[in-house]
Design an enzyme around this catalytic site. Structure first.
Site, PDB file in Angstrom:
ATOM      1  N   GLU A   1      -5.745  14.356   1.370  1.00  0.00           N
ATOM      2  CA  GLU A   1      -7.078  14.402   0.991  1.00  0.00           C
ATOM      3  C   GLU A   1      -8.194  14.359   2.144  1.00  0.00           C
ATOM      4  O   GLU A   1      -9.305  14.685   2.071  1.00  0.00           O
ATOM      5  CB  GLU A   1      -7.138  13.074  -0.156  1.00  0.00           C
ATOM      6  CG  GLU A   1      -6.985  13.747  -1.523  1.00  0.00           C
ATOM      7  CD  GLU A   1      -7.450  12.489  -2.471  1.00  0.00           C
ATOM      8  OE1 GLU A   1      -7.910  11.596  -2.129  1.00  0.00           O
ATOM      9  OE2 GLU A   1      -6.779  12.613  -3.792  1.00  0.00           O
TER      10      GLU A   1
ATOM     11  N   MET B   1      -3.065  12.103  -1.830  1.00  0.00           N
ATOM     12  CA  MET B   1      -3.807  10.884  -1.409  1.00  0.00           C
ATOM     13  C   MET B   1      -3.591  10.643   0.169  1.00  0.00           C
ATOM     14  O   MET B   1      -2.537  10.620   0.518  1.00  0.00           O
ATOM     15  CB  MET B   1      -3.639   9.891  -2.507  1.00  0.00           C
ATOM     16  CG  MET B   1      -4.603   9.624  -3.543  1.00  0.00           C
ATOM     17  SD  MET B   1      -4.306   7.930  -4.069  1.00  0.00           S
ATOM     18  CE  MET B   1      -5.443   7.994  -5.411  1.00  0.00           C
ATOM     19  N   GLY B   2      -4.660  10.049   0.464  1.00  0.00           N
ATOM     20  CA  GLY B   2      -4.443   9.530   1.932  1.00  0.00           C
ATOM     21  C   GLY B   2      -5.562   9.901   2.849  1.00  0.00           C
ATOM     22  O   GLY B   2      -5.871  10.942   3.271  1.00  0.00           O
TER      23      GLY B   2
ATOM     24  N   THR C   1       0.863  -1.178  -0.040  1.00  0.00           N
ATOM     25  CA  THR C   1      -0.087   0.090  -0.042  1.00  0.00           C
ATOM     26  C   THR C   1       0.678   1.124   0.061  1.00  0.00           C
ATOM     27  O   THR C   1       1.722   1.161   0.448  1.00  0.00           O
ATOM     28  CB  THR C   1      -1.075   0.096   1.028  1.00  0.00           C
ATOM     29  OG1 THR C   1      -1.409   1.285   1.429  1.00  0.00           O
ATOM     30  CG2 THR C   1      -0.140  -0.317   2.451  1.00  0.00           C
TER      31      THR C   1
ATOM     32  N   TYR D   1      -3.672  10.401  -8.369  1.00  0.00           N
ATOM     33  CA  TYR D   1      -3.114   9.104  -8.667  1.00  0.00           C
ATOM     34  C   TYR D   1      -1.646   9.236  -9.135  1.00  0.00           C
ATOM     35  O   TYR D   1      -0.921   8.143  -9.330  1.00  0.00           O
ATOM     36  CB  TYR D   1      -4.004   8.541  -9.842  1.00  0.00           C
ATOM     37  CG  TYR D   1      -5.406   7.927  -9.450  1.00  0.00           C
ATOM     38  CD1 TYR D   1      -5.809   8.067  -8.175  1.00  0.00           C
ATOM     39  CD2 TYR D   1      -6.102   6.812 -10.213  1.00  0.00           C
ATOM     40  CE1 TYR D   1      -7.034   7.618  -7.661  1.00  0.00           C
ATOM     41  CE2 TYR D   1      -6.879   6.379  -9.638  1.00  0.00           C
ATOM     42  CZ  TYR D   1      -7.522   6.779  -8.530  1.00  0.00           C
ATOM     43  OH  TYR D   1      -8.947   6.101  -8.064  1.00  0.00           O
TER      44      TYR D   1
ATOM     45  N   ASP E   1      -0.156   3.976   1.176  1.00  0.00           N
ATOM     46  CA  ASP E   1      -0.522   4.625   2.287  1.00  0.00           C
ATOM     47  C   ASP E   1       0.331   4.290   3.389  1.00  0.00           C
ATOM     48  O   ASP E   1       0.229   5.288   4.181  1.00  0.00           O
ATOM     49  CB  ASP E   1      -2.171   4.658   2.468  1.00  0.00           C
ATOM     50  CG  ASP E   1      -2.877   4.950   1.629  1.00  0.00           C
ATOM     51  OD1 ASP E   1      -2.629   6.129   0.879  1.00  0.00           O
ATOM     52  OD2 ASP E   1      -3.884   4.321   1.245  1.00  0.00           O
TER      53      ASP E   1
END
Lengths: 388, 388
Positions: free
Chosen positions: B233, B176-177, B132, B292, B134
């Site tokens: 995010e 992202m996150g 991942t 992305y 993340d």
């Protein structure tokens, strides 16, 4: 024999604009060992305000390190000088004892140089060195800064293609470019296959029509099960107004002090997200705003771009002996060469995507465009076709 | 001695998830020359539907080419199997004659494996291999895929820093996150100086307060003349609701069929742009949505990340002999090692930024966080400090 060169950087930074500074300093040092080379801080603003550093004091290693670093080491400006401002610039140049002024930038920069050249009455030789990620300078095959930005875009869309084969859906990447679609077209440079991503390309040179856009996506989804779109920030509606202006409700539009619409990629992304949600409900869709990421990205500094930017700086100093003008990167059939063209030929003009770069019926580029991009930016990374 | 391995990829793709597949196939081939290794297309969905390819038929060159290509070569899925779905998966595995099932993904994937392991009553050995961007898996020092995505983020913010030294203003990059701020914190990995960009970092682990945000930016502008912000995010307001939900007017919010808010980076970017326009009028500001771009970007595939992802695949096959479980990347003090932990220890749990990674008073990371990032991601590019 010039005694003092002044160099400045104007407009948006690029990954290689410092190469042009380094090229000019090294060439000046070679040709005129006694000459001083001054760097103006923040473009013509620094010239006006007398803010300079002495670039000719830097070692070759220091110059090479600066050259390899993206963005404008001297700082930049978006000032568009009027007559009074130009007088102040000329005073600043005289005060600095400048015989030659090399200004690195786009067509606005060329415009400033054209005014200064005339106003100085030949006392100061004015040279414009090309720079713009937009690739929108006339007389140029391509411009320093474009290939590196294009490499970011090409790699990003290749990567998104792979991503959306694994998890299908609709993807729209919003790419900088208000008037010219070169950078957006560069999204096709590393396409995995003829009908690979980006499946659809929308640029300012073609009117954008919402129903056509949705129909394009529907058709692509039926063919491919996924749809990746490259769209310029500056796409305009059929009425010639920017798409943002057409689609975003007036109270949502932000305007600057002069009432001009602040064309933000986010506004467009938001509008596109709403279009997709309304016309293709339930479809997985993602819209990203590339914004400044491609501009001077340290991960995608392109070697060819760096070399050409350096050569443009070298040629700019040669050009001083020939009375100045605008340095243009032209393609001789086998290789790219610097040529000197009149400032007036470049000043204030915008180069657009040639007609034969855009497919007449489809929202896609042509083979002519693909050949152009392949010449500037051959694919760097080997890729294995996924099993899906 | 297992006769048939099944491998699948779940969740969002990464730059190196194919390395884990290649590592598993090569190790299986080495240990069990007669064993078949099947790849399920689009994760457990392919298992359920009996869609497989035979990975053990691929040559070493084909495996290495696949490994070097970002995104999930087998395709992925976001399906979260319920009991009936899990039965169908087990039937699919039995039908394929599987003794061992390696599922590469995040904590949801570990959750699926944990259910399957129990339901299969030991007939099929279930192994979870971590993946991942993340970096939010418990029991792991970091996860395969994170370092490459972090390298994109680190390079992007270093480049934006240089850009905004040349043309000062406010920049906000939305990263992202949804629940964990590791990727956003990675924006600080290649900071040029202590007070360099990103000057401010906002992550889901800390409540976001608008007035604090504006005050932070004002203070940075006074100190630095520019302000670069990294924002997740998933930042949430003081009430625990996502910032988007708090700031965007209800009719502007998009919801899925279940009424859940579609948390789009664009919604947040739009909200932030409006905040800046209202509270800091006339200031040059730009908000970009990375979306992305960092996830499987071919320009920032990190060598360490690639090697560790490959080793995780190798270890996953070793783990089959030990009854399965979850492969965890743990730091032994000198190097990262794969260890086997119970599936239940990882399943469905989310790892957050440790408290000591975040400054108690400032919107910034701590030295502890910087040391962690420096260990995973030493700066790749030499940079010359600009003159401005």
């Amino acid at each position: 024999m010039p005694e003092t060169f002044v160099i400045a950087q104007g407009g948006g930074p690029t990954a290689v604009i410092n190469q042009t500074v380094a090229g000019a300093v090294m060439e000046a040092r070679k040709r005129y060992p006694k000459a001083r080379v001054l760097g103006a801080l923040h473009g013509v603003r620094g010239v006006r305000d007398g803010r300079f550093i002495t670039l000719s004091d830097l070692s070759e290693n220091e110059l090479r390190a600066m050259a390899a670093t993206p963005s404008a080491a001297l700082g930049s400006t978006r000032d568009k000088p009027d007559e009074a401002y130009c007088d102040a610039i000329l005073k600043g140049l005289s005060k600095a004892g400048a015989d030659a002024f090399v200004y690195i930038g786009g067509n606005d920069t060329a415009g400033t140089q054209s005014i200064l050249a005339e106003a100085s009455g030949g006392r100061i030789t004015c040279i414009h060195a090309p720079k713009t990620i937009d690739n929108d300078l006339v007389e140029n095959d391509h411009t320093p800064g474009f290939i590196s930005a294009a490499e970011f875009i090409a790699g990003a869309f290749l990567s998104v293609d792979l991503d959306f084969r694994a998890l299908p859906g609709i993807y729209v990447g919003i790419v900088m470019g208000r008037h010219a679609g070169f950078l957006t077209a560069a999204a096709t440079a590393w396409q995995l296959e003829d009908d690979g991503a980006p499946h659809l390309v929308y640029v300012p040179e073609r009117p954008f029509d919402r129903s056509r856009f949705i129909a394009d996506i529907r058709a692509t989804l039926e063919r491919q099960g996924r749809c990746v779109v490259a769209m310029s920030e500056g796409v305009t509606g059929p009425d010639g107004r920017s798409l943002v202006e057409t689609l975003v409700s007036p109270e949502m539009l932000e305007r600057d002090q002069h009432g001009n619409i602040r064309l933000s990629g986010t506004d467009l992304a938001r509008a596109v997200e709403r279009m997709l949600a309304e016309d293709l409900p339930g479809r997985r869709a993602r819209v990203d705003t590339f914004g400044y990421l491609p501009r001077g990205n340290i991960a995608t500094v392109n070697e060819t771009d760096a070399r050409e930017a350096f050569e443009a700086g070298v040629f700019a100093v040669e050009a001083a002996e020939r009375g100045g003008g605008s340095v243009a990167l032209q393609f001789g059939g086998s290789r790219t060469e610097c040529r000197l063209v009149p400032l007036s030929a470049v000043a204030g003009k915008t180069r657009h995507l040639p007609d034969d770069f855009l497919h007449p019926d489809e929202s896609q580029v042509t083979g002519v465009c693909r050949d152009y991009l392949a010449r500037l930016l051959p694919r760097k990374f080997p890729v294995a076709k996924p099993f899906v």
